[in-house]
Motif scaffolding. Structure first.
Motif, PDB file in Angstrom:
ATOM      1  N   LYS A 163     -10.494  -1.135   1.648  1.00 16.54           N
ATOM      2  CA  LYS A 163     -10.576  -1.734   0.957  1.00 16.54           C
ATOM      3  C   LYS A 163     -11.870  -2.243   1.086  1.00 16.54           C
ATOM      4  O   LYS A 163     -12.644  -3.059  -0.121  1.00 16.54           O
TER       5      LYS A 163
ATOM      6  N   ASP B  88      -2.923   5.004   9.196  1.00 19.34           N
ATOM      7  CA  ASP B  88      -3.072   4.823   7.869  1.00 19.34           C
ATOM      8  C   ASP B  88      -3.193   3.432   7.505  1.00 19.34           C
ATOM      9  O   ASP B  88      -4.538   2.901   5.950  1.00 19.34           O
TER      10      ASP B  88
ATOM     11  N   LEU C 272       0.600  -1.083   0.430  1.00 22.52           N
ATOM     12  CA  LEU C 272      -0.214   0.353   0.000  1.00 22.52           C
ATOM     13  C   LEU C 272       0.897   1.724   0.472  1.00 22.52           C
ATOM     14  O   LEU C 272       0.457   2.654   0.293  1.00 22.52           O
ATOM     15  N   SER C 273       2.497   1.295  -0.159  1.00 23.15           N
ATOM     16  CA  SER C 273       3.085   1.999  -0.425  1.00 23.15           C
ATOM     17  C   SER C 273       2.350   3.362  -1.521  1.00 23.15           C
ATOM     18  O   SER C 273       2.943   4.395  -0.816  1.00 23.15           O
ATOM     19  N   HIS C 274       1.710   3.623  -2.302  1.00 21.27           N
ATOM     20  CA  HIS C 274       1.584   4.101  -3.371  1.00 21.27           C
ATOM     21  C   HIS C 274       0.430   4.702  -2.653  1.00 21.27           C
ATOM     22  O   HIS C 274       0.372   6.467  -3.165  1.00 21.27           O
ATOM     23  N   SER C 275       0.074   4.189  -1.720  1.00 19.32           N
ATOM     24  CA  SER C 275      -1.630   4.566  -1.182  1.00 19.32           C
ATOM     25  C   SER C 275      -1.331   5.799  -0.238  1.00 19.32           C
ATOM     26  O   SER C 275      -2.210   6.193   0.495  1.00 19.32           O
ATOM     27  N   CYS C 276      -0.572   4.470   0.486  1.00 20.20           N
ATOM     28  CA  CYS C 276      -0.201   5.562   2.130  1.00 20.20           C
ATOM     29  C   CYS C 276       1.810   5.426   2.066  1.00 20.20           C
ATOM     30  O   CYS C 276       2.211   4.767   3.121  1.00 20.20           O
TER      31      CYS C 276
ATOM     32  N   THR D 103      -7.065   2.203   5.309  1.00 17.04           N
ATOM     33  CA  THR D 103      -7.578   1.811   4.058  1.00 17.04           C
ATOM     34  C   THR D 103      -7.558   0.943   4.085  1.00 17.04           C
ATOM     35  O   THR D 103      -8.454   0.002   3.341  1.00 17.04           O
TER      36      THR D 103
END
Length: 217
Positions: A199, A191, A180-184, A195
């Motif tokens: 989801k 976070d 999830l590094s792209h969205s967090c 997330t």
């Protein structure tokens, strides 16, 4: 200070030099804290303790003052700590964690942390991050696993949640965090959990909606 025109290699050299200076200054500060505390000079300055002097007199945050006081007390017991601070092998957070464990060991045993080889333990936590340091200390001090879930409302309407995970569950959560590094991007656990929850809810609601639509047909 304007650093924009400084060449890259010069900029990195400057930072490295400043970091070395900072480390040296840090252990010197700890030595001064010990001496001032031993002389009780904070009382002459109108403060009721070293913590009050560091926070109110010198402007340290409470957490920064606490780390320095705890680290200074460990330095008093083991002078070699100064060299390891200066070369970056240890940091204040590690020393604070270790000293806290030693004090708790003394409190619970009533005879002091005599069974602990503190110097060997310091060697073992060298160059480790906070998580790995805590793992070493938890094992060495045989810390009882905390299994109770804590849910605590806070003044800003947020909720503080503390849970205990198995090693396998934590590994899975860590993998999810990486994915999830792209969205967090900041990687905060709150976070990541939020997330994942959103989801999951979105997926379940979508499945439920599709199921209801098929039934209607």
């Amino acid at each position: 200070m304007n650093l924009t025109n400084i060449p890259n290699d010069e900029l990195t050299r400057r930072l490295e030099k400043l970091v070395r200076t900072e480390r040296k200054i840090t252990h010197l500060i700890l030595q001064h804290i010990n001496e001032i505390e031993s002389r009780r000079l904070y009382a002459d300055l109108g403060y009721d303790g070293m913590f009050s002097y560091l926070t109110k007199g010198l402007g340290y945050s409470e957490s920064s003052a606490y780390r320095r006081i705890q680290s200074a007390r460990l330095l008093r017991q083991i002078p070699e700590v100064a060299e390891r601070l200066e070369n970056g092998a240890l940091n204040l957070s590690q020393l604070t964690q270790l000293n806290k464990c030693l004090r708790e060991e003394t409190r619970t045993s009533g005879i002091g942390a005599t069974r602990i080889d503190t110097k060997a333990l310091l060697k073992e936590i060298e160059h480790k991050n906070t998580y790995d340091t805590q793992k070493v200390l938890a094992k060495e001090f045989n810390q009882y696993p905390q299994k109770r879930t804590l849910i605590k409302p806070q003044s800003d309407a947020s909720i503080r949640l503390e849970v205990t995970l198995s090693q396998e569950d934590f590994s899975d959560l860590s993998k999810a965090r990486s994915l999830l590094s792209h969205s967090c991007p900041d990687g905060s656990w709150s976070d990541v959990i939020s997330t994942l929850a959103r989801k999951f809810i979105k997926t379940k609601m979508s499945v439920k909606t599709n199921h209801n639509q098929k039934k209607a047909i």
